[in-house]
Design a protein around this motif. Structure first.
Motif, PDB file in Angstrom:
ATOM      1  N   ALA A  94       4.897  18.711  -6.751  1.00 47.15           N
ATOM      2  CA  ALA A  94       5.148  18.605  -8.187  1.00 47.15           C
ATOM      3  C   ALA A  94       4.562  19.797  -8.926  1.00 47.15           C
ATOM      4  O   ALA A  94       3.629  20.457  -8.450  1.00 47.15           O
ATOM      5  CB  ALA A  94       4.544  17.316  -8.741  1.00 47.15           C
ATOM      6  N   GLU A 116       7.644   8.787 -10.088  1.00 47.32           N
ATOM      7  CA  GLU A 116       7.110   9.996  -9.475  1.00 47.32           C
ATOM      8  C   GLU A 116       8.197  11.027  -9.204  1.00 47.32           C
ATOM      9  O   GLU A 116       7.919  12.096  -8.661  1.00 47.32           O
ATOM     10  CB  GLU A 116       6.398   9.630  -8.167  1.00 47.32           C
ATOM     11  N   ARG A 170       1.296  10.394   1.409  1.00 41.99           N
ATOM     12  CA  ARG A 170       1.401  11.798   0.977  1.00 41.99           C
ATOM     13  C   ARG A 170       0.255  12.640   1.508  1.00 41.99           C
ATOM     14  O   ARG A 170       0.432  13.800   1.882  1.00 41.99           O
ATOM     15  CB  ARG A 170       1.424  11.873  -0.556  1.00 41.99           C
ATOM     16  N   ARG A 207       1.503   4.843  -1.180  1.00 39.02           N
ATOM     17  CA  ARG A 207       2.304   6.068  -1.260  1.00 39.02           C
ATOM     18  C   ARG A 207       1.398   7.299  -1.270  1.00 39.02           C
ATOM     19  O   ARG A 207       1.711   8.318  -0.641  1.00 39.02           O
ATOM     20  CB  ARG A 207       3.178   6.048  -2.514  1.00 39.02           C
ATOM     21  N   GLU A 208       0.277   7.199  -1.969  1.00 38.25           N
ATOM     22  CA  GLU A 208      -0.644   8.328  -2.014  1.00 38.25           C
ATOM     23  C   GLU A 208      -1.256   8.586  -0.636  1.00 38.25           C
ATOM     24  O   GLU A 208      -1.434   9.742  -0.226  1.00 38.25           O
ATOM     25  CB  GLU A 208      -1.746   8.056  -3.041  1.00 38.25           C
ATOM     26  N   TRP A 259       0.978   1.932  -5.082  1.00 39.30           N
ATOM     27  CA  TRP A 259       0.733   3.329  -5.457  1.00 39.30           C
ATOM     28  C   TRP A 259      -0.221   3.972  -4.453  1.00 39.30           C
ATOM     29  O   TRP A 259       0.000   5.101  -4.006  1.00 39.30           O
ATOM     30  CB  TRP A 259       0.140   3.402  -6.866  1.00 39.30           C
ATOM     31  N   GLN A 316       3.730  12.138 -14.186  1.00 39.74           N
ATOM     32  CA  GLN A 316       3.710  11.094 -13.164  1.00 39.74           C
ATOM     33  C   GLN A 316       2.271  10.718 -12.838  1.00 39.74           C
ATOM     34  O   GLN A 316       2.010   9.662 -12.261  1.00 39.74           O
ATOM     35  CB  GLN A 316       4.437  11.534 -11.900  1.00 39.74           C
ATOM     36  N   ARG A 321       2.470  16.197  -3.733  1.00 40.98           N
ATOM     37  CA  ARG A 321       3.736  15.674  -4.252  1.00 40.98           C
ATOM     38  C   ARG A 321       4.851  16.707  -4.289  1.00 40.98           C
ATOM     39  O   ARG A 321       6.006  16.361  -4.498  1.00 40.98           O
ATOM     40  CB  ARG A 321       3.520  15.166  -5.688  1.00 40.98           C
ATOM     41  N   ALA A 373      -3.330  16.899  -5.801  1.00 39.67           N
ATOM     42  CA  ALA A 373      -2.313  15.884  -6.089  1.00 39.67           C
ATOM     43  C   ALA A 373      -0.949  16.525  -6.279  1.00 39.67           C
ATOM     44  O   ALA A 373       0.066  16.023  -5.778  1.00 39.67           O
ATOM     45  CB  ALA A 373      -2.707  15.091  -7.335  1.00 39.67           C
TER      46      ALA A 373
END
Length: 282
Positions: free
Chosen positions: A169, A136, A28, A24-25, A21, A244, A167, A163
């Protein structure tokens, strides 16, 4: 120097999920990744060799998945609480598995992990063993709890907006409210509840005012404002299935039984199925 995202690794399924995780963060957010393990010199000597080999192996797995990511490893001397807090201070975020058998044992039981969350000067993200990249996707939101005024939630909202932006998002901002205690058992309480729109409108206005500068700063983030009567922990958990990532502020304080992180963060950390970011006050 660019501060990394730091992740604690002890070889368990929980910590490996946390490592991936965190990787991936880091991708990003275009940040390096630092993988750490706490080891005390008083432990058996060959334990350090094993730990270094494990860190090298884990770093190799991460690099294979993310060849452009800068990855470093560190075996940190000291007890797990002190080592992880110190490592967190040197990065932007500390990521940990929610149930570890080594350096991060006892997260949900509140021992080492609760102390780290309560005392870290950086956000701490807890990741469960079953976390997968697919969680996610599919339109899942970043969900953040908001309480109080602008100064009370600046750090939490800042983390949540960043965040969501990283993403691509949507962001759901949740503000829970309750009737003032003085009215709870008064003869007029039922009538007041029936007409609670007045109080709800006050909360809605307060949330809009808090969010305004963040909406201007992050115009591309789609934001849903949710105002709901009830306890903050229960309201946040009612929307946890769509998240997520859950983001909550920390209300750490010390008591006779040790450091505590606040009832809302405690509830979300224990019961949310997604990763949870616990953000210290600014």
């Amino acid at each position: 120097m660019t501060r990394p995202i730091t992740v604690g690794a002890d070889g368990t399924a929980e910590s490996l999920a946390a490592v991936h995780w965190a990787a991936r963060e880091a991708v990003r957010r275009d940040l390096p990744l630092r993988i750490v393990h706490a080891w005390e010199k008083s432990d058996r000597e060959d334990g350090a060799v094993d730990a270094r080999e494990a860190l090298t192996r884990i770093a190799g797995e991460v690099t294979a998945r993310h060849p452009d990511l800068t990855v470093t490893t560190d075996l940190i001397d000291g007890g797990p609480v002190e080592a992880l807090i110190a490592a967190a201070a040197e990065g932007t975020t500390l990521v940990l598995g929610s149930r570890g058998q080594g350096a991060i044992v006892g997260f949900l039981l509140g021992s080492v992990g609760q102390q780290v969350i309560a005392e870290s000067t950086r956000p701490v993200v807890l990741v469960r063993a079953g976390d997968q990249p697919e969680s996610e996707a599919g339109g899942r939101e970043v969900v953040v709890g908001q309480q109080g005024g602008p100064d009370d939630s600046a750090a939490t909202l800042g983390y949540a907006f960043e965040a969501a932006a990283a993403r691509g998002a949507a962001l759901r901002v949740v503000r829970a409210w309750a009737l003032p205690t003085v009215f709870t058992y008064s003869p007029a309480s039922l009538a007041l509840a029936d007409e609670a729109g007045g109080l709800e409108q006050y909360e809605r206005k307060a949330l809009a005012e808090v969010l305004q500068p963040w909406l201007e700063r992050f115009p591309d983030v789609q934001v849903t404002q949710q105002i709901e009567m009830g306890s903050a922990g229960e309201v946040l958990l009612s929307v946890a299935a769509r998240a997520q990532l859950m983001v909550v502020g920390r209300r750490a304080h010390r008591s006779a039984v040790g450091s505590r992180i606040g009832s809302v963060a405690h509830a979300v950390v224990h019961h949310a199925p997604s990763p949870v970011a616990v953000v210290p006050p600014a």
